[in-house]
Design a protein around this motif. Structure first.
Motif, short mmCIF file in Angstrom:
data_model
loop_
_atom_site.label_atom_id
_atom_site.label_comp_id
_atom_site.label_asym_id
_atom_site.label_seq_id
_atom_site.Cartn_x
_atom_site.Cartn_y
_atom_site.Cartn_z
N GLN A 153 0.82 -1.21 0.00
CA GLN A 153 0.00 0.00 0.00
C GLN A 153 0.86 1.27 0.00
N TYR A 154 2.00 1.19 0.67
CA TYR A 154 2.86 2.37 0.83
C TYR A 154 3.71 2.62 -0.41
N GLU A 155 4.27 1.56 -0.97
CA GLU A 155 5.24 1.71 -2.05
C GLU A 155 4.59 2.03 -3.40
N ILE A 156 5.25 2.85 -4.19
CA ILE A 156 4.80 3.16 -5.54
C ILE A 156 4.95 1.91 -6.42
N GLU A 157 6.05 1.20 -6.19
CA GLU A 157 6.34 0.03 -7.01
C GLU A 157 7.03 -1.00 -6.12
N CYS A 158 6.44 -2.17 -5.98
CA CYS A 158 7.07 -3.22 -5.16
C CYS A 158 6.67 -4.56 -5.76
#
Lengths: 163, 163, 163, 163
Positions: A153-158
């Motif tokens: 939810q936090y990361e732009i791309e993971c």
């Protein structure tokens, strides 16, 4: 003992930093620079670790006196690497960028970019791989879904690679 | 914060250590262990650096007060990495093995294995890439033949990739 | 950041070193020197601590993984001080001399002299006061007679101030 | 390895801290705590040094890459001492208080109190004596009047002992 040529030492493009939402600042201290007036290569692992701790703190977790986080996980560092592109010097203010770039069943990867704040130059890039283990056996165990979800939810791309 | 399972965490076989002729011993000091009683991950880069300095000293070169060796070269570290297989603990005596695994025109690679001396267990493996630079411009320049020759002569196996 | 004038910066006479029976050698490492090429002032406390640990080891005691010695005592450092007379430089070999100068009911004093081995110059003097405490309450408790006896027997001069 | 009893280990009264106008905060980092989960005694000298640098920065001076301040002075540390009253633990936020307590012709004294910010407990007290030296000869020289004046003006209480 790091590379001094400023323009060509990293393939990382300025835009790539936009993938990193988490940033913490550190100041280079007197005992961290060596006889050349530049930061000794070992301190970058510590700057990266500050990034990692503050990254988790940003999720609302705290560090217990016994060294574990209040997220209830026990993790081991199994790999660290640093590429030195330009030097950090005495009293420089550094921006330490941190992101989680992938999560597997029981391991995940922190990526870091360290930037000279004033000159806006990439000094180093690095990463660490951490493994989630059982508190008693110290054997790898899968991350709970909550851990994966909150980072996703936090990361732009993971890149989530769960079986 | 390192991996505790002793038998399966490295592909390095005991025989591979036979490739490493250079060894230096260090003892784990009180301030190097963290709240878990194990060596903090950043100190391995320092153990590896002790290995590198003593490796060059074994060739008869000394460290000048200005931080350069009497071999007349100026080198920068451009990469470091460590894989943590098992933990080092307070007061452990460690064998730090060092070799040069390859030499290119203006860069070369140090490889390291760190072993718990008493228990004969591989704790970590690591490497560093160093670049030879011009004293004034700090730009990469080819190594002199003498450097390549003396390492080729010393090492059991070293991949020379010179054009 | 230490005093450079070699002849007049300490009242300690060369003969005074004869009081110190215990000596251990350390080599100044690259990350310990600062931008002036001299050892950062904080590292002297670590050299002194190496002296203290090796002093106790010389009595046949070992350091347990939990940080206590096998002499069965739990001690706290309550004071440290260092006087810097001359500078230590990169790669210098240092002789760290350690003695116990006095023992009271529940505290004792380590004294240290750090000498440049090659040049035979006193670089710094220092001391630390340690307190013996109860394992559970952490309150000061008297040393056992065995501790006092073995140090009294070892030291050339040690002021015993027991009630 | 420090003293754990909270109420009786220092003669410093809470009011005495009112003499200290300068404060800087540091956070205890993972590599600074030892196997007991408490800060290793050597790190207090570094916290004190951070206090000293920020104290001078508060006067508008900056640290040059060569390690000297833009106040044009070259100073050496000739003495450091620390008294450990209570322990700092992992992740604690510390208030580092710094003042100049006296100035002589060519030396002055920094005094420090380190306080656990959250619990408002005095952890340690310490001091350092620094000497002003000539840039070339490294011999003690008197401080310029401007140095003395600006500190006299800033400090609530500072003993000026100039001949």
């Amino acid at each position: 003992m790091q590379f001094l040529n400023k323009n060509e030492n990293t393939n990382l493009k300025k835009e790539d930093i936009l993938l990193f939402k988490h940033k913490v600042q550190v100041r280079v201290r007197t005992w961290e620079v060596d006889w050349q007036g530049i930061v000794h290569n070992s301190y970058y692992l510590r700057y990266m670790e500050i990034g990692r701790l503050e990254y988790r703190r940003a999720f609302g977790y705290n560090l217990s006196p016994d060294g574990t986080f209040t997220d209830g996980l026990k993790v081991f560092v199994v790999h660290n690497s640093v590429d030195y592109h330009n030097v950090a010097k005495l009293d420089d203010v550094l921006d330490v960028f941190t992101r989680v770039s992938w999560i597997k069943n029981s391991s995940f990867c922190f990526e870091h970019v360290i930037v000279n704040h004033k000159e806006n130059i990439i000094l180093s890039t690095g990463k660490g791989i951490l493994v989630n283990v059982d508190f008693v056996s110290n054997r790898p165990v899968p991350f709970p879904e909550t851990f994966v979800d909150e980072i996703k939810q936090y990361e732009i791309e993971c890149n989530i690679m769960r079986e």
